[in-house]
Write a protein that holds these residues in place. Sequence first.
Motif, PDB file in Angstrom:
ATOM      1  N   GLN A 244       1.011  -1.029   0.071  1.00 58.28           N
ATOM      2  CA  GLN A 244       0.029  -0.143  -0.078  1.00 58.28           C
ATOM      3  C   GLN A 244       0.875   1.265  -0.009  1.00 58.28           C
ATOM      4  O   GLN A 244       0.729   2.130  -0.753  1.00 58.28           O
ATOM      5  CB  GLN A 244      -0.761  -0.070   1.467  1.00 58.28           C
ATOM      6  N   VAL A 245       2.000   1.140   0.758  1.00 59.68           N
ATOM      7  CA  VAL A 245       2.756   2.490   0.863  1.00 59.68           C
ATOM      8  C   VAL A 245       3.598   2.585  -0.497  1.00 59.68           C
ATOM      9  O   VAL A 245       3.616   3.859  -0.799  1.00 59.68           O
ATOM     10  CB  VAL A 245       3.599   2.465   2.215  1.00 59.68           C
ATOM     11  N   ARG A 246       4.236   1.671  -0.730  1.00 56.71           N
ATOM     12  CA  ARG A 246       4.721   1.681  -2.151  1.00 56.71           C
ATOM     13  C   ARG A 246       4.124   2.294  -3.294  1.00 56.71           C
ATOM     14  O   ARG A 246       4.743   2.757  -4.009  1.00 56.71           O
ATOM     15  CB  ARG A 246       5.594   0.472  -2.515  1.00 56.71           C
ATOM     16  N   ASN A 247       2.748   2.029  -3.284  1.00 52.46           N
ATOM     17  CA  ASN A 247       1.805   2.650  -4.309  1.00 52.46           C
ATOM     18  C   ASN A 247       1.467   4.194  -4.066  1.00 52.46           C
ATOM     19  O   ASN A 247       0.810   4.743  -4.964  1.00 52.46           O
ATOM     20  CB  ASN A 247       0.439   1.906  -4.392  1.00 52.46           C
ATOM     21  N   LEU A 248       1.826   4.974  -2.859  1.00 54.20           N
ATOM     22  CA  LEU A 248       1.599   6.061  -2.771  1.00 54.20           C
ATOM     23  C   LEU A 248       2.733   6.934  -3.479  1.00 54.20           C
ATOM     24  O   LEU A 248       3.598   6.573  -3.503  1.00 54.20           O
ATOM     25  CB  LEU A 248       1.435   6.545  -1.181  1.00 54.20           C
ATOM     26  N   LYS A 249       2.159   8.286  -3.830  1.00 52.42           N
ATOM     27  CA  LYS A 249       3.087   9.015  -4.476  1.00 52.42           C
ATOM     28  C   LYS A 249       3.153  10.619  -3.801  1.00 52.42           C
ATOM     29  O   LYS A 249       1.809  10.742  -3.189  1.00 52.42           O
ATOM     30  CB  LYS A 249       2.722   9.266  -5.887  1.00 52.42           C
ATOM     31  N   ALA A 250       4.198  11.075  -3.901  1.00 53.89           N
ATOM     32  CA  ALA A 250       4.181  12.574  -3.139  1.00 53.89           C
ATOM     33  C   ALA A 250       3.284  13.350  -3.840  1.00 53.89           C
ATOM     34  O   ALA A 250       2.892  13.366  -4.967  1.00 53.89           O
ATOM     35  CB  ALA A 250       5.555  13.240  -3.385  1.00 53.89           C
ATOM     36  N   GLY A 251       2.400  13.968  -3.082  1.00 52.32           N
ATOM     37  CA  GLY A 251       1.341  14.868  -3.689  1.00 52.32           C
ATOM     38  C   GLY A 251      -0.314  14.206  -3.400  1.00 52.32           C
ATOM     39  O   GLY A 251      -1.355  14.687  -3.486  1.00 52.32           O
ATOM     40  N   ASP A 252      -0.023  12.639  -3.265  1.00 52.85           N
ATOM     41  CA  ASP A 252      -1.318  12.125  -3.182  1.00 52.85           C
ATOM     42  C   ASP A 252      -2.045  12.752  -1.702  1.00 52.85           C
ATOM     43  O   ASP A 252      -1.800  12.646  -0.794  1.00 52.85           O
ATOM     44  CB  ASP A 252      -1.266  10.344  -2.929  1.00 52.85           C
ATOM     45  N   ASN A 253      -3.407  12.908  -1.943  1.00 51.41           N
ATOM     46  CA  ASN A 253      -4.427  13.194  -0.867  1.00 51.41           C
ATOM     47  C   ASN A 253      -4.867  12.044  -0.447  1.00 51.41           C
ATOM     48  O   ASN A 253      -5.338  11.015  -1.146  1.00 51.41           O
ATOM     49  CB  ASN A 253      -5.374  13.870  -1.142  1.00 51.41           C
ATOM     50  N   VAL A 254      -4.706  11.547   1.041  1.00 53.16           N
ATOM     51  CA  VAL A 254      -5.135  10.380   1.638  1.00 53.16           C
ATOM     52  C   VAL A 254      -5.978  10.485   2.960  1.00 53.16           C
ATOM     53  O   VAL A 254      -5.853  11.610   3.703  1.00 53.16           O
ATOM     54  CB  VAL A 254      -3.910   9.608   2.029  1.00 53.16           C
ATOM     55  N   LEU A 255      -6.981   9.783   3.212  1.00 49.62           N
ATOM     56  CA  LEU A 255      -7.660   9.602   4.113  1.00 49.62           C
ATOM     57  C   LEU A 255      -7.516   8.409   5.004  1.00 49.62           C
ATOM     58  O   LEU A 255      -7.703   7.316   4.268  1.00 49.62           O
ATOM     59  CB  LEU A 255      -9.284   9.853   4.108  1.00 49.62           C
ATOM     60  N   ILE A 256      -7.214   8.555   6.133  1.00 49.28           N
ATOM     61  CA  ILE A 256      -6.659   7.499   7.085  1.00 49.28           C
ATOM     62  C   ILE A 256      -7.851   7.111   8.091  1.00 49.28           C
ATOM     63  O   ILE A 256      -8.047   7.999   8.719  1.00 49.28           O
ATOM     64  CB  ILE A 256      -5.422   7.582   7.775  1.00 49.28           C
ATOM     65  N   SER A 257      -8.055   5.754   8.082  1.00 49.07           N
ATOM     66  CA  SER A 257      -9.072   5.252   9.235  1.00 49.07           C
ATOM     67  C   SER A 257      -8.253   4.043   9.817  1.00 49.07           C
ATOM     68  O   SER A 257      -7.459   3.517   9.413  1.00 49.07           O
ATOM     69  CB  SER A 257     -10.360   4.819   8.533  1.00 49.07           C
ATOM     70  N   GLY A 258      -8.743   3.825  11.130  1.00 48.56           N
ATOM     71  CA  GLY A 258      -8.181   2.818  11.947  1.00 48.56           C
ATOM     72  C   GLY A 258      -7.505   3.335  12.995  1.00 48.56           C
ATOM     73  O   GLY A 258      -8.052   4.263  13.741  1.00 48.56           O
ATOM     74  N   ILE A 259      -6.375   2.604  13.362  1.00 48.98           N
ATOM     75  CA  ILE A 259      -5.442   3.153  14.604  1.00 48.98           C
ATOM     76  C   ILE A 259      -4.348   3.600  14.281  1.00 48.98           C
ATOM     77  O   ILE A 259      -3.539   3.177  13.335  1.00 48.98           O
ATOM     78  CB  ILE A 259      -5.212   1.753  15.410  1.00 48.98           C
ATOM     79  N   ILE A 260      -3.936   4.857  14.947  1.00 46.65           N
ATOM     80  CA  ILE A 260      -2.512   5.552  15.016  1.00 46.65           C
ATOM     81  C   ILE A 260      -2.170   5.784  16.085  1.00 46.65           C
ATOM     82  O   ILE A 260      -2.775   5.838  17.144  1.00 46.65           O
ATOM     83  CB  ILE A 260      -2.432   6.582  13.848  1.00 46.65           C
ATOM     84  N   TYR A 261      -0.858   6.057  16.417  1.00 48.45           N
ATOM     85  CA  TYR A 261      -0.159   6.129  17.606  1.00 48.45           C
ATOM     86  C   TYR A 261       0.460   7.603  17.367  1.00 48.45           C
ATOM     87  O   TYR A 261       0.660   8.091  16.494  1.00 48.45           O
ATOM     88  CB  TYR A 261       1.029   5.198  17.899  1.00 48.45           C
ATOM     89  N   THR A 262       0.627   8.147  18.928  1.00 45.45           N
ATOM     90  CA  THR A 262       1.127   9.620  18.802  1.00 45.45           C
ATOM     91  C   THR A 262       2.348   9.507  19.484  1.00 45.45           C
ATOM     92  O   THR A 262       2.464   8.654  20.421  1.00 45.45           O
ATOM     93  CB  THR A 262       0.048  10.727  19.695  1.00 45.45           C
ATOM     94  N   GLY A 263       3.087  10.548  19.315  1.00 47.02           N
ATOM     95  CA  GLY A 263       4.603  10.758  20.275  1.00 47.02           C
ATOM     96  C   GLY A 263       5.142  11.688  19.348  1.00 47.02           C
ATOM     97  O   GLY A 263       5.353  12.105  18.497  1.00 47.02           O
ATOM     98  N   ARG A 264       6.023  12.691  20.644  1.00 50.23           N
ATOM     99  CA  ARG A 264       6.654  13.462  19.995  1.00 50.23           C
ATOM    100  C   ARG A 264       8.123  13.339  20.465  1.00 50.23           C
ATOM    101  O   ARG A 264       8.580  12.178  20.903  1.00 50.23           O
ATOM    102  CB  ARG A 264       6.473  15.010  20.323  1.00 50.23           C
ATOM    103  N   ASP A 265       9.123  14.220  20.600  1.00 49.43           N
ATOM    104  CA  ASP A 265      10.533  13.978  20.791  1.00 49.43           C
ATOM    105  C   ASP A 265      10.710  13.300  22.315  1.00 49.43           C
ATOM    106  O   ASP A 265      11.453  12.224  22.084  1.00 49.43           O
ATOM    107  CB  ASP A 265      11.320  15.083  20.609  1.00 49.43           C
ATOM    108  N   ALA A 266      10.101  13.638  22.997  1.00 50.91           N
ATOM    109  CA  ALA A 266      10.485  12.880  24.546  1.00 50.91           C
ATOM    110  C   ALA A 266       9.860  11.453  24.565  1.00 50.91           C
ATOM    111  O   ALA A 266      10.735  10.514  25.045  1.00 50.91           O
ATOM    112  CB  ALA A 266       9.707  13.903  25.600  1.00 50.91           C
ATOM    113  N   ALA A 267       8.602  11.340  23.906  1.00 54.85           N
ATOM    114  CA  ALA A 267       8.277   9.970  23.683  1.00 54.85           C
ATOM    115  C   ALA A 267       9.369   9.185  23.062  1.00 54.85           C
ATOM    116  O   ALA A 267       9.606   8.151  23.285  1.00 54.85           O
ATOM    117  CB  ALA A 267       7.061   9.700  23.210  1.00 54.85           C
ATOM    118  N   HIS A 268       9.808   9.550  21.804  1.00 56.79           N
ATOM    119  CA  HIS A 268      10.690   9.010  21.082  1.00 56.79           C
ATOM    120  C   HIS A 268      12.007   8.609  21.446  1.00 56.79           C
ATOM    121  O   HIS A 268      12.551   7.438  21.498  1.00 56.79           O
ATOM    122  CB  HIS A 268      10.705   9.830  19.723  1.00 56.79           C
ATOM    123  N   LYS A 269      12.410   9.512  22.288  1.00 57.19           N
ATOM    124  CA  LYS A 269      13.547   9.442  22.990  1.00 57.19           C
ATOM    125  C   LYS A 269      13.455   8.144  24.137  1.00 57.19           C
ATOM    126  O   LYS A 269      14.511   7.206  24.152  1.00 57.19           O
ATOM    127  CB  LYS A 269      14.149  10.698  23.830  1.00 57.19           C
TER     128      LYS A 269
END
Length: 181
Positions: free
Chosen positions: A14-39
């Motif tokens: 799926q990801v390899r079929n996406l091209k720069a500039g494509d508009n996408v609507l994502i559904s499902g589960i995603i996760y959040t995190g910023r720099d402190a969480a990444h560290k």
Amino acid sequence: MEPIRLTTPLTEEQVRNLKAGDNVLISGIIYTGRDAAHKRMVEALDKGEKLPFDPEGQVIYYVGPTPTKPGHAIGSCGPTSSYRMDPFAPRLLDLGLRGMIGKGKRNDQVIDSMKKNGAVYFGAIGGAAALISKSVVKCDIIAYEDLGPEAVRRLEIKDFPVIVIIDSEGNNLYNTKPIED
């Protein structure tokens, strides 16, 4: 042109079929995190510990939401500058992370890792935090609660609007098409 609709977890195909500039609507589960969480996540990996979520096929959103108002799943949740996660992103991409959502440019090491691992960088619209929050159906803190807005959250989303900024081939919208203010 109609947006591309994706449901997480994402496959490499799926990801390899996406091209720069494509508009996408994502559904499902995603996760959040910023720099402190990444560290913290990278430190946990260095110690041989498990991550708060399995990154295989997942998408992480670089966000620190505002406090949640009654009757809402999350507060305003606009993207944060992605470059702050650049030191950590290749490590998660090597573990199967398929997508990252944020704003701003990424460094060459992140782009090289995206190409190697079949991942994509999505941009969310800065300044549209209240609108974006309407796509969040449910929000749960799953790790690092002491980090407040930077805690890792599990978001259930529906039709979360993003644009492909950098695709899995390294094509970069910032370099190929003018960005209008």
